[in-house]
Design a protein around this motif. Structure first.
Motif, mmCIF file in Angstrom:
data_model
loop_
_atom_site.group_PDB
_atom_site.id
_atom_site.type_symbol
_atom_site.label_atom_id
_atom_site.label_comp_id
_atom_site.label_asym_id
_atom_site.label_seq_id
_atom_site.Cartn_x
_atom_site.Cartn_y
_atom_site.Cartn_z
ATOM 1 N N PRO A 88 0.869 -1.407 -0.003
ATOM 2 C CA PRO A 88 -0.102 -0.217 0.110
ATOM 3 C C PRO A 88 0.736 1.261 -0.101
ATOM 4 C CG PRO A 88 -0.703 -1.551 1.763
ATOM 5 C CD PRO A 88 0.672 -2.122 1.101
ATOM 6 N N TYR A 89 0.139 2.216 -0.522
ATOM 7 C CA TYR A 89 0.715 3.866 -0.613
ATOM 8 C C TYR A 89 1.082 4.084 0.839
ATOM 9 C CZ TYR A 89 0.693 8.957 -0.936
ATOM 10 O OH TYR A 89 1.051 10.270 -0.925
ATOM 11 N N GLY A 90 2.191 4.491 1.069
ATOM 12 C CA GLY A 90 2.711 4.788 2.476
ATOM 13 C C GLY A 90 3.374 3.947 3.379
ATOM 14 N N GLU A 91 3.352 2.574 2.884
ATOM 15 C CA GLU A 91 3.772 1.494 3.474
ATOM 16 C C GLU A 91 5.261 0.996 3.105
ATOM 17 O OE1 GLU A 91 0.920 -1.360 4.747
ATOM 18 O OE2 GLU A 91 -0.441 0.105 5.141
ATOM 19 N N GLU A 92 5.823 -0.028 3.727
ATOM 20 C CA GLU A 92 7.055 -0.534 3.369
ATOM 21 C C GLU A 92 7.234 -1.790 3.655
ATOM 22 O OE1 GLU A 92 10.364 1.592 5.042
ATOM 23 O OE2 GLU A 92 10.500 3.092 3.440
ATOM 24 N N VAL A 93 7.644 -2.598 2.825
ATOM 25 C CA VAL A 93 8.191 -4.125 3.260
ATOM 26 C C VAL A 93 9.560 -4.450 3.014
ATOM 27 C CG1 VAL A 93 5.760 -4.912 2.360
ATOM 28 C CG2 VAL A 93 7.747 -5.068 0.815
ATOM 29 N N SER A 94 10.215 -5.558 3.790
ATOM 30 C CA SER A 94 11.534 -6.009 3.652
ATOM 31 C C SER A 94 11.613 -6.569 2.405
ATOM 32 C CB SER A 94 11.800 -6.490 5.151
ATOM 33 O OG SER A 94 11.116 -7.829 5.085
ATOM 34 N N VAL A 95 12.865 -6.804 2.101
ATOM 35 C CA VAL A 95 13.238 -7.705 1.073
ATOM 36 C C VAL A 95 12.608 -9.170 1.182
ATOM 37 C CG1 VAL A 95 15.080 -8.842 -0.345
ATOM 38 C CG2 VAL A 95 15.371 -6.356 -0.002
ATOM 39 N N SER A 96 12.949 -9.687 2.620
ATOM 40 C CA SER A 96 12.300 -10.861 2.884
ATOM 41 C C SER A 96 10.816 -10.923 3.050
ATOM 42 C CB SER A 96 12.867 -11.144 4.510
ATOM 43 O OG SER A 96 14.212 -11.143 4.543
ATOM 44 N N ARG A 97 10.081 -9.866 3.189
ATOM 45 C CA ARG A 97 8.765 -10.074 2.976
ATOM 46 C C ARG A 97 8.192 -10.194 1.564
ATOM 47 N NH1 ARG A 97 4.016 -11.718 4.046
ATOM 48 N NH2 ARG A 97 2.358 -10.282 3.602
#
Length: 154
Positions: A88-97
């Motif tokens: 989603p807009y404004g969120e981040e995930v890790s490479v692992s996720r």
């Protein structure tokens, strides 16, 4: 965004990025997004997507998830890049996720290598938002990535 039939190279300078955004479109599908220092001579500045990017950089939320992308990468890399649209807009995930979102094993070095290669070669950053992945690598230059993160920040 429906650009059916539209083809060409479109670009515009953005003061917020201190550079241009260039979009390649073929048959109404965006096939490339890049960030040259200036607008190339052969580019046209008038395109709906460039208007939307301008509004986005001014702070209007836009996930660009309705933009039709013509992703020209191998299938395994497509499987990594397409899940970026679910971040989603404004969120981040890790490479692992992201690895897990792509149905891969985050503990498998070959799977992680595939994910990092796909991120590094992402042909349509912003539309497949690699700036939302912590710990890259990225196709988006660092100054542009930082600007996108500021726009989408808390």
């Amino acid at each position: 965004m429906d650009s059916t039939g539209t083809s060409g190279v479109f670009a515009r300078d953005y003061a917020e990025l201190d550079r241009a955004v260039q979009v390649g479109v073929a048959g109404g599908r965006v096939i490339s997004v890049s960030f040259p220092a200036t607008v190339p001579d052969d580019a046209t500045e008038d395109h709906e997507l460039l208007d939307r990017i301008e509004a986005y950089l001014r702070g209007e939320p836009d996930a660009f998830d309705d933009v039709v992308v013509g992703l020209t990468v191998p299938t395994d890399r497509r499987g990594v890049l397409e899940p970026l649209r679910s971040v989603p807009y404004g969120e981040e995930v890790s490479v692992s996720r992201l690895t897990r979102l792509a149905g891969l094993d985050a503990d498998d070095p070959k799977d992680l290598e595939l994910v990092t290669a796909a991120l590094n070669e992402n042909p349509v950053p912003l539309l497949l938002p690699d700036h939302r992945v912590r710990g890259g690598p990225y196709a988006t230059p660092s100054t542009v990535r930082d600007a996108f993160r500021r726009v989408e920040g808390p």
